[in-house]
Design a protein around this motif. Structure first.
Motif, PDB file in Angstrom:
ATOM      1  N   GLN A 147      21.167 -23.401 -72.927  1.00  0.00           N
ATOM      2  CA  GLN A 147      22.172 -23.509 -71.870  1.00  0.00           C
ATOM      3  C   GLN A 147      21.533 -23.820 -70.516  1.00  0.00           C
ATOM      4  O   GLN A 147      22.130 -23.582 -69.469  1.00  0.00           O
ATOM      5  CB  GLN A 147      22.989 -22.220 -71.779  1.00  0.00           C
ATOM      6  N   LYS A 148      20.354 -24.371 -70.548  1.00  0.00           N
ATOM      7  CA  LYS A 148      19.643 -24.704 -69.316  1.00  0.00           C
ATOM      8  C   LYS A 148      20.070 -26.104 -68.859  1.00  0.00           C
ATOM      9  O   LYS A 148      19.409 -27.102 -69.143  1.00  0.00           O
ATOM     10  CB  LYS A 148      18.140 -24.605 -69.536  1.00  0.00           C
ATOM     11  N   LYS A 149      21.188 -26.145 -68.179  1.00  0.00           N
ATOM     12  CA  LYS A 149      21.792 -27.413 -67.786  1.00  0.00           C
ATOM     13  C   LYS A 149      21.992 -27.467 -66.268  1.00  0.00           C
ATOM     14  O   LYS A 149      22.093 -26.437 -65.610  1.00  0.00           O
ATOM     15  CB  LYS A 149      23.137 -27.613 -68.494  1.00  0.00           C
ATOM     16  N   VAL A 150      22.074 -28.691 -65.750  1.00  0.00           N
ATOM     17  CA  VAL A 150      22.339 -28.918 -64.340  1.00  0.00           C
ATOM     18  C   VAL A 150      23.586 -29.778 -64.205  1.00  0.00           C
ATOM     19  O   VAL A 150      23.784 -30.723 -64.977  1.00  0.00           O
ATOM     20  CB  VAL A 150      21.145 -29.622 -63.646  1.00  0.00           C
ATOM     21  N   PHE A 151      24.418 -29.431 -63.252  1.00  0.00           N
ATOM     22  CA  PHE A 151      25.659 -30.154 -63.013  1.00  0.00           C
ATOM     23  C   PHE A 151      25.698 -30.598 -61.561  1.00  0.00           C
ATOM     24  O   PHE A 151      25.691 -29.769 -60.648  1.00  0.00           O
ATOM     25  CB  PHE A 151      26.848 -29.240 -63.333  1.00  0.00           C
ATOM     26  N   ILE A 152      25.695 -31.918 -61.321  1.00  0.00           N
ATOM     27  CA  ILE A 152      25.682 -32.467 -59.963  1.00  0.00           C
ATOM     28  C   ILE A 152      27.081 -32.957 -59.592  1.00  0.00           C
ATOM     29  O   ILE A 152      27.697 -33.716 -60.341  1.00  0.00           O
ATOM     30  CB  ILE A 152      24.685 -33.635 -59.855  1.00  0.00           C
ATOM     31  N   PHE A 153      27.546 -32.532 -58.428  1.00  0.00           N
ATOM     32  CA  PHE A 153      28.845 -32.979 -57.924  1.00  0.00           C
ATOM     33  C   PHE A 153      28.640 -33.830 -56.688  1.00  0.00           C
ATOM     34  O   PHE A 153      27.927 -33.446 -55.744  1.00  0.00           O
ATOM     35  CB  PHE A 153      29.718 -31.764 -57.592  1.00  0.00           C
ATOM     36  N   VAL A 154      29.282 -35.018 -56.672  1.00  0.00           N
ATOM     37  CA  VAL A 154      29.226 -35.930 -55.529  1.00  0.00           C
ATOM     38  C   VAL A 154      30.658 -36.104 -55.020  1.00  0.00           C
ATOM     39  O   VAL A 154      31.507 -36.648 -55.728  1.00  0.00           O
ATOM     40  CB  VAL A 154      28.630 -37.295 -55.922  1.00  0.00           C
ATOM     41  N   HIS A 155      30.920 -35.644 -53.818  1.00  0.00           N
ATOM     42  CA  HIS A 155      32.285 -35.637 -53.270  1.00  0.00           C
ATOM     43  C   HIS A 155      32.707 -37.019 -52.771  1.00  0.00           C
ATOM     44  O   HIS A 155      31.930 -37.982 -52.773  1.00  0.00           O
ATOM     45  CB  HIS A 155      32.392 -34.616 -52.138  1.00  0.00           C
ATOM     46  N   GLY A 156      33.942 -37.107 -52.295  1.00  0.00           N
ATOM     47  CA  GLY A 156      34.501 -38.363 -51.828  1.00  0.00           C
ATOM     48  C   GLY A 156      34.627 -38.447 -50.310  1.00  0.00           C
ATOM     49  O   GLY A 156      34.040 -37.662 -49.556  1.00  0.00           O
ATOM     50  N   TYR A 157      35.425 -39.405 -49.894  1.00  0.00           N
ATOM     51  CA  TYR A 157      35.668 -39.705 -48.474  1.00  0.00           C
ATOM     52  C   TYR A 157      36.378 -38.564 -47.742  1.00  0.00           C
ATOM     53  O   TYR A 157      37.097 -37.771 -48.352  1.00  0.00           O
ATOM     54  CB  TYR A 157      36.504 -40.998 -48.425  1.00  0.00           C
ATOM     55  N   ASN A 158      36.152 -38.473 -46.445  1.00  0.00           N
ATOM     56  CA  ASN A 158      36.885 -37.549 -45.579  1.00  0.00           C
ATOM     57  C   ASN A 158      36.703 -36.097 -46.024  1.00  0.00           C
ATOM     58  O   ASN A 158      37.656 -35.354 -46.211  1.00  0.00           O
ATOM     59  CB  ASN A 158      38.372 -37.923 -45.559  1.00  0.00           C
ATOM     60  N   THR A 159      35.445 -35.698 -46.180  1.00  0.00           N
ATOM     61  CA  THR A 159      35.144 -34.373 -46.710  1.00  0.00           C
ATOM     62  C   THR A 159      34.158 -33.630 -45.827  1.00  0.00           C
ATOM     63  O   THR A 159      33.052 -34.112 -45.583  1.00  0.00           O
ATOM     64  CB  THR A 159      34.557 -34.480 -48.140  1.00  0.00           C
ATOM     65  N   GLN A 160      34.544 -32.469 -45.354  1.00  0.00           N
ATOM     66  CA  GLN A 160      33.638 -31.598 -44.621  1.00  0.00           C
ATOM     67  C   GLN A 160      32.630 -30.983 -45.590  1.00  0.00           C
ATOM     68  O   GLN A 160      32.898 -30.842 -46.782  1.00  0.00           O
ATOM     69  CB  GLN A 160      34.411 -30.470 -43.936  1.00  0.00           C
ATOM     70  N   PHE A 161      31.503 -30.544 -45.045  1.00  0.00           N
ATOM     71  CA  PHE A 161      30.524 -29.871 -45.898  1.00  0.00           C
ATOM     72  C   PHE A 161      31.130 -28.627 -46.527  1.00  0.00           C
ATOM     73  O   PHE A 161      30.941 -28.364 -47.721  1.00  0.00           O
ATOM     74  CB  PHE A 161      29.265 -29.506 -45.104  1.00  0.00           C
ATOM     75  N   SER A 162      31.860 -27.853 -45.739  1.00  0.00           N
ATOM     76  CA  SER A 162      32.464 -26.626 -46.272  1.00  0.00           C
ATOM     77  C   SER A 162      33.444 -26.937 -47.399  1.00  0.00           C
ATOM     78  O   SER A 162      33.526 -26.202 -48.397  1.00  0.00           O
ATOM     79  CB  SER A 162      33.169 -25.852 -45.159  1.00  0.00           C
ATOM     80  N   GLU A 163      34.184 -28.038 -47.280  1.00  0.00           N
ATOM     81  CA  GLU A 163      35.130 -28.419 -48.329  1.00  0.00           C
ATOM     82  C   GLU A 163      34.409 -28.767 -49.620  1.00  0.00           C
ATOM     83  O   GLU A 163      34.828 -28.369 -50.711  1.00  0.00           O
ATOM     84  CB  GLU A 163      35.974 -29.597 -47.857  1.00  0.00           C
ATOM     85  N   ALA A 164      33.323 -29.529 -49.499  1.00  0.00           N
ATOM     86  CA  ALA A 164      32.565 -29.908 -50.689  1.00  0.00           C
ATOM     87  C   ALA A 164      31.924 -28.683 -51.341  1.00  0.00           C
ATOM     88  O   ALA A 164      31.922 -28.543 -52.570  1.00  0.00           O
ATOM     89  CB  ALA A 164      31.494 -30.932 -50.317  1.00  0.00           C
ATOM     90  N   LEU A 165      31.378 -27.791 -50.528  1.00  0.00           N
ATOM     91  CA  LEU A 165      30.710 -26.607 -51.058  1.00  0.00           C
ATOM     92  C   LEU A 165      31.681 -25.694 -51.796  1.00  0.00           C
ATOM     93  O   LEU A 165      31.426 -25.278 -52.937  1.00  0.00           O
ATOM     94  CB  LEU A 165      30.045 -25.843 -49.907  1.00  0.00           C
ATOM     95  N   TYR A 166      32.816 -25.392 -51.167  1.00  0.00           N
ATOM     96  CA  TYR A 166      33.774 -24.495 -51.808  1.00  0.00           C
ATOM     97  C   TYR A 166      34.465 -25.169 -53.002  1.00  0.00           C
ATOM     98  O   TYR A 166      34.872 -24.498 -53.946  1.00  0.00           O
ATOM     99  CB  TYR A 166      34.811 -24.011 -50.791  1.00  0.00           C
ATOM    100  N   ARG A 167      34.610 -26.500 -52.960  1.00  0.00           N
ATOM    101  CA  ARG A 167      35.176 -27.189 -54.111  1.00  0.00           C
ATOM    102  C   ARG A 167      34.261 -27.043 -55.322  1.00  0.00           C
ATOM    103  O   ARG A 167      34.727 -26.788 -56.439  1.00  0.00           O
ATOM    104  CB  ARG A 167      35.406 -28.676 -53.790  1.00  0.00           C
ATOM    105  N   LEU A 168      32.959 -27.178 -55.102  1.00  0.00           N
ATOM    106  CA  LEU A 168      32.030 -26.999 -56.219  1.00  0.00           C
ATOM    107  C   LEU A 168      32.030 -25.557 -56.704  1.00  0.00           C
ATOM    108  O   LEU A 168      31.945 -25.300 -57.907  1.00  0.00           O
ATOM    109  CB  LEU A 168      30.620 -27.429 -55.808  1.00  0.00           C
TER     110      LEU A 168
END
Length: 407
Positions: A147-168
């Motif tokens: 279960q040693k896996k990595v999951f990368i999330f790349v957000h979209g347009y018009n996104t604050q850092f806080s929005e991207a962080l809490y979305r992940l």
């Protein structure tokens, strides 16, 4: 009027042309204002750390790689301006006990209450790639074998850092999966009028995302998956294309799911990317919906060039090496039909059952299936001559993959 006449005579547009342009810009501004107003946004103190803990709150560690500038203001961490170098951070946060799947419980004031809000407990900058890699290896070491896996999330347009962080954080908690969550966040100014700036920021982040992906594969992870949303798909596909043609590929057997959700990419550009890229060892999963209003706005801004996330020729994308999840006939939960893919998780068991029941002759899976408005095409290309069970598991993985809501 004289000013417009002078400008019109110089540009060759004329007054009528300028008026039409002004009307288009006004319509665009209205559309983008409506889009931005479709959800609440966090305040400037959303990431203010707190030492308070709450019984039942679930803690997560998110690793961050960013082309944003560091911001010394309390509760901000990174702003929307471009950095000259890739920045890193490690963020400890928690999700409240009564968290509702698909939602973000924003801190209501200051640091927030961990009993009711998502809150940050500690945020630490990392100065080098080696520090970031050390954090990733440390988090992987906490996972059990297999279960040693990595999951990368790349957000979209018009996104604050806080929005991207809490979305992940929301995705990681809802998925209840063991993968180490990594946020790649490029420099979005998070304003509706900054579409061109954001697009250029995404383009400028290609090399940095490539570096981040290579670090993930070099961490010792058994598998690395990526999910990109909206404009984040542009930088993601470009980075993967760069890796493919670099002569230094990543291990094919460690590539997990590459999910392109509501991709804001010119269809012609995507076709050229895939043709140069070649059919990947494991197909991209492209989630489309032809009634996506947000992508319709993007199409307008791009000179009426259709976006991949609203493309109608599923068969052509399959031929290019993609598995297509078409959700056009699914009733959306958001007014812009831009977050339909977030509804896939609850449909996973039914979709998996449909694959098993639709077994084709010879024990091979049918090339497509339809259920409750979702049509998946290209199932027979997920693996070379896959068994029906393998295809069912693949569908289960795709449907259950964490999916961000529309920004």
């Amino acid at each position: 009027m004289r000013i417009f006449e002078q400008v019109g005579s110089v540009s060759g547009m004329g007054v009528a042309g300028l008026r039409r342009t002004g009307m288009r810009l006004a319509a665009t501004a209205l559309c983008l204002t409506l889009l931005a107003g479709c959800s609440d946004r966090p305040g400037p103190e959303a990431l203010t750390p707190t030492a308070a803990k709450a019984p039942g709150a679930r803690e997560h560690v998110i690793l961050v790689a960013s082309t944003r500038e560091r911001d010394p203001r309390p509760g901000v961490i990174f702003n929307g301006e471009r950095s000259t170098a890739l920045n890193f951070a490690k963020v400890d946060l928690s999700v409240p006990p009564a968290h509702k799947p698909g939602e973000i419980e924003w801190p209501k004031k200051g640091a927030g209450d961990p009993a009711t809000d998502m809150v940050v407990h500690e945020a630490i900058y990392r100065d080098t790639q080696q520090d970031f890699l050390r954090d990733m290896k440390s988090e992987l070491a906490r996972r059990p074998a297999g279960q040693k896996k990595v999951f990368i999330f790349v957000h979209g347009y018009n996104t604050q850092f806080s929005e991207a962080l809490y979305r992940l954080a929301q995705m990681a908690d809802d998925a209840d999966a063991p993968a180490v969550p990594v946020l790649f966040t490029w420099a979005s100014r998070a304003t509706t009028e900054a579409y061109v700036y954001d697009n250029n920021s995404a383009t400028a982040a290609r090399d940095n995302l490539e570096d981040t992906i290579r670090l993930a594969f070099g961490s010792g992870a058994d598998e690395v998956s990526i999910i990109a949303h909206s404009m984040g798909n542009w930088v993601t596909v470009e980075a993967l294309r760069q890796i493919r043609i670099s002569g230094k590929p990543v291990p094919a057997n460690k590539i997990g799911n590459i999910i392109l959700a509501a991709p804001d990419i010119d269809v012609d550009v995507f076709k050229s990317q895939l043709k140069r890229f070649g059919k990947p060892a494991k197909p991209f999963v492209v989630i489309v919906s032809r009634d996506d209003k947000a992508l319709g706005i993007s199409e307008f801004l791009a000179g009426k060039k259709q976006r991949l996330g609203e493309y109608s020729n599923d068969a052509e994308l399959v031929d290019l090496g993609a598995v297509v999840v078409d959700m056009t006939d699914v009733k959306a939960l958001d007014s812009f039909n831009h977050g339909k893919f977030a509804q896939l998780a609850e449909m996973a068991p039914q979709l998996r059952g449909s694959v098993l029941r639709g077994e084709a002759a010879g024990g091979k899976p049918a090339p497509s299936l339809s259920m409750d408005g979702v049509r998946i095409s290209g199932l027979d290309r997920l693996r070379p001559q896959p068994t029906t069970h393998q295809a069912a598991v693949a569908v289960d993985e795709v449907a259950a993959a964490p999916a961000p809501a529309a920004q």
